[in-house]
Design an enzyme around this catalytic site. Structure first.
Site, PDB file in Angstrom:
ATOM      1  N   TRP A 142      -1.249   2.628  -4.835  1.00  0.00           N
ATOM      2  CA  TRP A 142      -0.192   2.068  -5.674  1.00  0.00           C
ATOM      3  C   TRP A 142      -0.710   1.498  -6.988  1.00  0.00           C
ATOM      4  O   TRP A 142       0.084   1.104  -7.827  1.00  0.00           O
ATOM      5  CB  TRP A 142       0.530   0.952  -4.912  1.00  0.00           C
ATOM      6  CG  TRP A 142      -0.400   0.072  -4.117  1.00  0.00           C
ATOM      7  CD1 TRP A 142      -0.657   0.164  -2.773  1.00  0.00           C
ATOM      8  CD2 TRP A 142      -1.229  -0.983  -4.605  1.00  0.00           C
ATOM      9  NE1 TRP A 142      -1.594  -0.781  -2.396  1.00  0.00           N
ATOM     10  CE2 TRP A 142      -1.960  -1.504  -3.505  1.00  0.00           C
ATOM     11  CE3 TRP A 142      -1.438  -1.554  -5.872  1.00  0.00           C
ATOM     12  CZ2 TRP A 142      -2.877  -2.548  -3.623  1.00  0.00           C
ATOM     13  CZ3 TRP A 142      -2.350  -2.592  -5.988  1.00  0.00           C
ATOM     14  CH2 TRP A 142      -3.053  -3.074  -4.869  1.00  0.00           C
ATOM     15  N   ASN A 143      -2.030   1.397  -7.143  1.00  0.00           N
ATOM     16  CA  ASN A 143      -2.515   0.646  -8.315  1.00  0.00           C
ATOM     17  C   ASN A 143      -2.427   1.438  -9.620  1.00  0.00           C
ATOM     18  O   ASN A 143      -2.149   0.865 -10.674  1.00  0.00           O
ATOM     19  CB  ASN A 143      -3.919   0.089  -8.078  1.00  0.00           C
ATOM     20  CG  ASN A 143      -4.918   1.143  -7.654  1.00  0.00           C
ATOM     21  OD1 ASN A 143      -4.548   2.252  -7.261  1.00  0.00           O
ATOM     22  ND2 ASN A 143      -6.184   0.817  -7.718  1.00  0.00           N
TER      23      ASN A 143
ATOM     24  N   LYS B 247       1.130  12.402  -0.612  1.00  0.00           N
ATOM     25  CA  LYS B 247       1.748  11.236   0.034  1.00  0.00           C
ATOM     26  C   LYS B 247       1.386  10.055  -0.865  1.00  0.00           C
ATOM     27  O   LYS B 247       0.298   9.500  -0.770  1.00  0.00           O
ATOM     28  CB  LYS B 247       1.178  11.041   1.434  1.00  0.00           C
ATOM     29  CG  LYS B 247       2.115  10.356   2.410  1.00  0.00           C
ATOM     30  CD  LYS B 247       2.674   9.025   1.957  1.00  0.00           C
ATOM     31  CE  LYS B 247       1.741   7.859   2.208  1.00  0.00           C
ATOM     32  NZ  LYS B 247       2.256   6.582   1.649  1.00  0.00           N
TER      33      LYS B 247
ATOM     34  N   GLY C 243      -8.079   4.779  -1.833  1.00  0.00           N
ATOM     35  CA  GLY C 243      -7.496   3.579  -1.240  1.00  0.00           C
ATOM     36  C   GLY C 243      -8.564   2.733  -0.583  1.00  0.00           C
ATOM     37  O   GLY C 243      -9.718   2.727  -1.031  1.00  0.00           O
TER      38      GLY C 243
ATOM     39  N   GLU D 197     -12.316   8.035  -2.279  1.00  0.00           N
ATOM     40  CA  GLU D 197     -12.579   7.075  -3.362  1.00  0.00           C
ATOM     41  C   GLU D 197     -12.077   5.727  -2.854  1.00  0.00           C
ATOM     42  O   GLU D 197     -10.883   5.508  -2.734  1.00  0.00           O
ATOM     43  CB  GLU D 197     -11.859   7.539  -4.627  1.00  0.00           C
ATOM     44  CG  GLU D 197     -12.462   6.941  -5.864  1.00  0.00           C
ATOM     45  CD  GLU D 197     -11.844   5.617  -6.225  1.00  0.00           C
ATOM     46  OE1 GLU D 197     -12.350   4.581  -5.710  1.00  0.00           O
ATOM     47  OE2 GLU D 197     -10.875   5.614  -6.981  1.00  0.00           O
ATOM     48  N   LEU D 198     -13.026   4.828  -2.514  1.00  0.00           N
ATOM     49  CA  LEU D 198     -12.681   3.666  -1.685  1.00  0.00           C
ATOM     50  C   LEU D 198     -12.915   2.315  -2.351  1.00  0.00           C
ATOM     51  O   LEU D 198     -13.048   1.308  -1.665  1.00  0.00           O
ATOM     52  CB  LEU D 198     -13.492   3.727  -0.384  1.00  0.00           C
ATOM     53  CG  LEU D 198     -13.391   5.043   0.385  1.00  0.00           C
ATOM     54  CD1 LEU D 198     -14.267   5.011   1.612  1.00  0.00           C
ATOM     55  CD2 LEU D 198     -11.944   5.341   0.758  1.00  0.00           C
TER      56      LEU D 198
ATOM     57  N   CYS E  98      -9.936  -0.091  -8.672  1.00  0.00           N
ATOM     58  CA  CYS E  98     -11.082   0.139  -7.794  1.00  0.00           C
ATOM     59  C   CYS E  98     -12.381  -0.155  -8.536  1.00  0.00           C
ATOM     60  O   CYS E  98     -13.335  -0.654  -7.946  1.00  0.00           O
ATOM     61  CB  CYS E  98     -11.062   1.564  -7.268  1.00  0.00           C
ATOM     62  SG  CYS E  98     -10.703   2.768  -8.529  1.00  0.00           S
TER      63      CYS E  98
ATOM     64  N   GLU F  77     -13.902  -6.513  -1.784  1.00  0.00           N
ATOM     65  CA  GLU F  77     -12.921  -6.346  -2.860  1.00  0.00           C
ATOM     66  C   GLU F  77     -11.856  -7.425  -2.719  1.00  0.00           C
ATOM     67  O   GLU F  77     -11.251  -7.550  -1.654  1.00  0.00           O
ATOM     68  CB  GLU F  77     -12.217  -4.990  -2.696  1.00  0.00           C
ATOM     69  CG  GLU F  77     -12.766  -3.901  -3.544  1.00  0.00           C
ATOM     70  CD  GLU F  77     -11.879  -2.656  -3.537  1.00  0.00           C
ATOM     71  OE1 GLU F  77     -11.333  -2.303  -2.471  1.00  0.00           O
ATOM     72  OE2 GLU F  77     -11.765  -2.037  -4.602  1.00  0.00           O
TER      73      GLU F  77
HETATM   74  P1  NAD Z   1      -4.384   1.706   1.788  1.00  0.00           P
HETATM   75  O1  NAD Z   1      -5.728   2.308   1.742  1.00  0.00           O
HETATM   76  O2  NAD Z   1      -3.884   1.289   3.119  1.00  0.00           O
HETATM   77  O3  NAD Z   1      -3.304   2.705   1.149  1.00  0.00           O
HETATM   78  C1  NAD Z   1      -3.633   3.767   0.270  1.00  0.00           C
HETATM   79  C2  NAD Z   1      -2.765   4.980   0.626  1.00  0.00           C
HETATM   80  O4  NAD Z   1      -3.046   5.391   1.965  1.00  0.00           O
HETATM   81  C3  NAD Z   1      -1.258   4.715   0.582  1.00  0.00           C
HETATM   82  O5  NAD Z   1      -0.593   5.883   0.131  1.00  0.00           O
HETATM   83  C4  NAD Z   1      -0.919   4.467   2.037  1.00  0.00           C
HETATM   84  O6  NAD Z   1       0.427   4.742   2.348  1.00  0.00           O
HETATM   85  C5  NAD Z   1      -1.831   5.464   2.728  1.00  0.00           C
HETATM   86  N1  NAD Z   1      -2.171   5.125   4.117  1.00  0.00           N
HETATM   87  C6  NAD Z   1      -2.211   3.905   4.703  1.00  0.00           C
HETATM   88  N2  NAD Z   1      -2.592   4.010   5.985  1.00  0.00           N
HETATM   89  C7  NAD Z   1      -2.804   5.320   6.227  1.00  0.00           C
HETATM   90  C8  NAD Z   1      -3.260   6.060   7.360  1.00  0.00           C
HETATM   91  N3  NAD Z   1      -3.564   5.460   8.493  1.00  0.00           N
HETATM   92  N4  NAD Z   1      -3.400   7.398   7.246  1.00  0.00           N
HETATM   93  C9  NAD Z   1      -3.133   8.017   6.077  1.00  0.00           C
HETATM   94  N5  NAD Z   1      -2.688   7.381   4.977  1.00  0.00           N
HETATM   95  C10 NAD Z   1      -2.539   6.044   5.036  1.00  0.00           C
HETATM   96  O7  NAD Z   1      -4.366   0.506   0.801  1.00  0.00           O
HETATM   97  P2  NAD Z   1      -3.331  -0.721   0.776  1.00  0.00           P
HETATM   98  O8  NAD Z   1      -3.019  -1.245   2.143  1.00  0.00           O
HETATM   99  O9  NAD Z   1      -2.202  -0.315  -0.034  1.00  0.00           O
HETATM  100  O10 NAD Z   1      -4.252  -1.807   0.076  1.00  0.00           O
HETATM  101  C11 NAD Z   1      -5.216  -2.523   0.814  1.00  0.00           C
HETATM  102  C12 NAD Z   1      -6.518  -2.633   0.075  1.00  0.00           C
HETATM  103  O11 NAD Z   1      -7.027  -1.349  -0.269  1.00  0.00           O
HETATM  104  C13 NAD Z   1      -6.454  -3.306  -1.282  1.00  0.00           C
HETATM  105  O12 NAD Z   1      -6.438  -4.654  -1.212  1.00  0.00           O
HETATM  106  C14 NAD Z   1      -7.685  -2.780  -1.942  1.00  0.00           C
HETATM  107  O13 NAD Z   1      -8.826  -3.503  -1.596  1.00  0.00           O
HETATM  108  C15 NAD Z   1      -7.793  -1.397  -1.434  1.00  0.00           C
HETATM  109  N6  NAD Z   1      -7.273  -0.407  -2.392  1.00  0.00           N
HETATM  110  C16 NAD Z   1      -8.189   0.285  -3.108  1.00  0.00           C
HETATM  111  C17 NAD Z   1      -7.745   1.214  -4.026  1.00  0.00           C
HETATM  112  C18 NAD Z   1      -8.703   2.014  -4.851  1.00  0.00           C
HETATM  113  O14 NAD Z   1      -8.332   2.512  -5.895  1.00  0.00           O
HETATM  114  N7  NAD Z   1      -9.907   2.195  -4.408  1.00  0.00           N
HETATM  115  C19 NAD Z   1      -6.399   1.421  -4.232  1.00  0.00           C
HETATM  116  C20 NAD Z   1      -5.476   0.704  -3.458  1.00  0.00           C
HETATM  117  C21 NAD Z   1      -5.949  -0.204  -2.533  1.00  0.00           C
END
Ligand code: NAD
Length: 485
Positions: free
Chosen positions: A155-156, A179, A232, A254-255, A288, A387
């Site tokens: 979402w960022n 997705k 994510g 990319e984490l 990130c 993070e």
């Molecule tokens: P997340 O990793 O849970 O979500 C990222 C994406 O993955 C979203 O589209 C989400 O719907 C999807 N997702 C979630 N669970 C899934 C699963 N089990 N299987 C497949 N897809 C799935 O991130 P979040 O909960 O939105 O944020 C939590 C933390 O993640 C943040 O605080 C941050 O530290 C980190 N984050 C990092 C980035 C980055 O650019 N590296 C981006 C967003 C969040």
């Protein structure tokens, strides 16, 4: 594009059209600047992912798969043009959806347009190789698309990450199933409609809205997917890679990171300090590649900290539309996460050096967290290693070059870093020694530009996106051995 007074219903984009508009039920989309609902998404799951994967497969084996590289490139170039023509409306939507200040939203839409143009112009430059083998044989290493690629995006930076991931995959000839994140994904949905106008055949691009635990899980585990790109959190990245491994599907991860900004005593501080502040305040620290740790040579520590504090205290936080230095955090859940991490750091001995101000006109109900400068955290504390994903900069002193590199590398992450010094030898020694996929010397651009390969080392992930390298990630090699005598 959006009705300012009522709730706009969005749908999935499957097989070239919008389906299942979320008239009622579904997922509420909140404006982070006000906390109010302004849009609704459908809550897709296995059935919608199945339909999207089938549509993508049909496109890959049909109309889209038959396009030449030049034709694919032209479609992407036209998409870039359509995004640029609609940039104003798209930036407003990105600002409302994510809460980011308008100048950042405009920059993100411009970057998304550039990704489509970049990959559009690169599509017909992608080629394989021939390999000298034995007499009477010609060996070709053909560079071919994976087939159907899955893209799970956060979402960022919904617009930019969609552009870099889907742009590269389509240019290479794949058909995509995306997705996007439930918290913010409206610009990718608008891009899909612009892609139709640009001539993208039905099924080449599909977007399924929904929760990570439903649509995300279904996509990661789908047997019809040939490659997955995920951006994510590390925890979700592990779950996605594990699900993909069951099907032997390659993954790009990319984490995120805990990127160090290293300042030596000989640095040009007038140049360094505004960049270092921006590196953590940009996108309210929800980047990130946010520069979330500043490592300062001990001789200048107090002076630099005082100068950073002065800058922090002048920053203003408020509604995205008011275009101040810092917007809100994306959601109440993320705000709570940032708040708890900082409270734990303070309880652990960290100290607040400076806190930015709230804008007096910021709407009630928004998810605001004014930028914070901290020091005194133990190097092994969570603040130093995890993070925060908020506008929180943690400062640490170091003694010499060796100590700086030790501290820079003292986290599980390795995404990006900056090093500020006038010493030419030290510049290259640090670039070589710091664990990071991108190292900036005397500058910093979180994540870098469209043309720069991007991705992590260590727990920041693997594989590369952006640049030509990013398009190559969406291909594999087929070796053809031709015996002709
Ligand atoms: P997340 O990793 O849970 O979500 C990222 C994406 O993955 C979203 O589209 C989400 O719907 C999807 N997702 C979630 N669970 C899934 C699963 N089990 N299987 C497949 N897809 C799935 O991130 P979040 O909960 O939105 O944020 C939590 C933390 O993640 C943040 O605080 C941050 O530290 C980190 N984050 C990092 C980035 C980055 O650019 N590296 C981006 C967003 C969040």
């Amino acid at each position: 594009m959006l009705d300012q007074t009522s709730i706009t219903a969005f749908g999935h984009f499957i097989g070239g059209r919008v389906v299942d508009r979320a008239e009622s039920g579904g997922i509420d989309v909140l404006d982070p600047s006000t906390g109010k609902i302004f849009a609704r998404l459908p809550r897709g799951g296995q059935a919608e992912v199945d339909k999207a994967v089938s549509a993508a497969r049909a496109a890959f084996e049909g109309g889209w798969g038959e396009k030449t590289a030049l034709e694919r490139g032209r479609i992407l170039m036209r998409l870039g043009t359509r995004v640029t023509e609609n940039a104003g409306k798209l930036a407003e939507l990105e600002c409302r959806d994510t809460g980011k200040p308008m100048k950042q939203a405009r920059a993100d839409i411009a970057a998304a347009a550039r990704y489509f143009e970049y990959y559009g112009s690169a599509a017909d430059k992608l080629h394989g190789e021939t390999i000298p083998y034995t007499k009477g044989m010609t060996v070709m290493a053909l560079r071919v698309p994976h087939g159907v690629t899955g893209h799970i995006i956060p979402w960022n930076y919904p617009a930019q990450i969609f552009g870099r991931s889907v742009g590269g995959a389509l240019a290479a000839g794949n058909a995509c199933v995306v997705k996007p994140a439930e918290d913010a994904c409206l610009t990718p949905l608008m891009f899909s409609e612009l892609a139709v106008e640009a001539g993208l055949p039905a099924g080449a691009l599909n977007i399924v809205c929904g929760l990570g635990s439903e649509a995300g899980v279904a996509l990661a585990a789908h047997t019809g997917i040939n490659h997955i790109s995920f951006t994510g959190s590390p925890q979700t990245g592990t779950a996605v890679a594990r699900a993909a491994a069951e099907n032997h599907v390659p993954v790009t991860l990319e984490l995120g990171g805990k990127s160090p900004q290293v300042i030596f005593a000989d640095a040009d501080l007038d140049e360094a300090l505004p960049v270092i502040v921006n590196a953590i305040v940009q996108n309210a620290g929800q980047t990130c590649a946010a520069g979330s740790r500043v490592l300062i040579e001990r001789a200048i520590y107090d002076d630099v900290l005082a100068r950073l504090a002065e800058r922090f205290s002048k920053l203003k936080t408020g509604a995205g539309a008011d275009d101040l230095d810092c917007g809100p955090i994306v959601s109440a859940r993320q705000l709570q996460r940032v708040t708890q991490l900082v409270e734990a750091a303070l309880a652990d001995g960290a100290r607040v050096v400076a806190k930015a101000a709230m804008d007096a006109d910021a709407p009630e109900g928004g998810f605001y967290y004014p930028p914070l400068l901290l020091d005194g955290a133990a190097p092994e504390s969570r603040l130093a290693r995890d993070e925060v994903f908020g506008p929180v900069l943690a400062a640490f002193p170091f003694n010499d070059e060796k100590d700086a590199i030790r501290l820079a590398n003292a986290t599980p992450y390795g995404l990006t870093a900056s090093v500020w010094t006038r010493d030419g030898g030290r510049q290259m020694r640090c670039a070589n020694a710091v664990d990071a996929g991108q190292v900036f010397i005397n500058n910093y651009g979180a994540g870098g530009g469209i043309e720069l390969p991007f991705g992590g080392m260590k727990r920041s992930g693997y594989g590369r996106e952006k640049a030509f390298e990013g398009m190559i990630s969406f291909t594999t090699i087929k070796t053809v051995v031709l015996k002709h005598g």
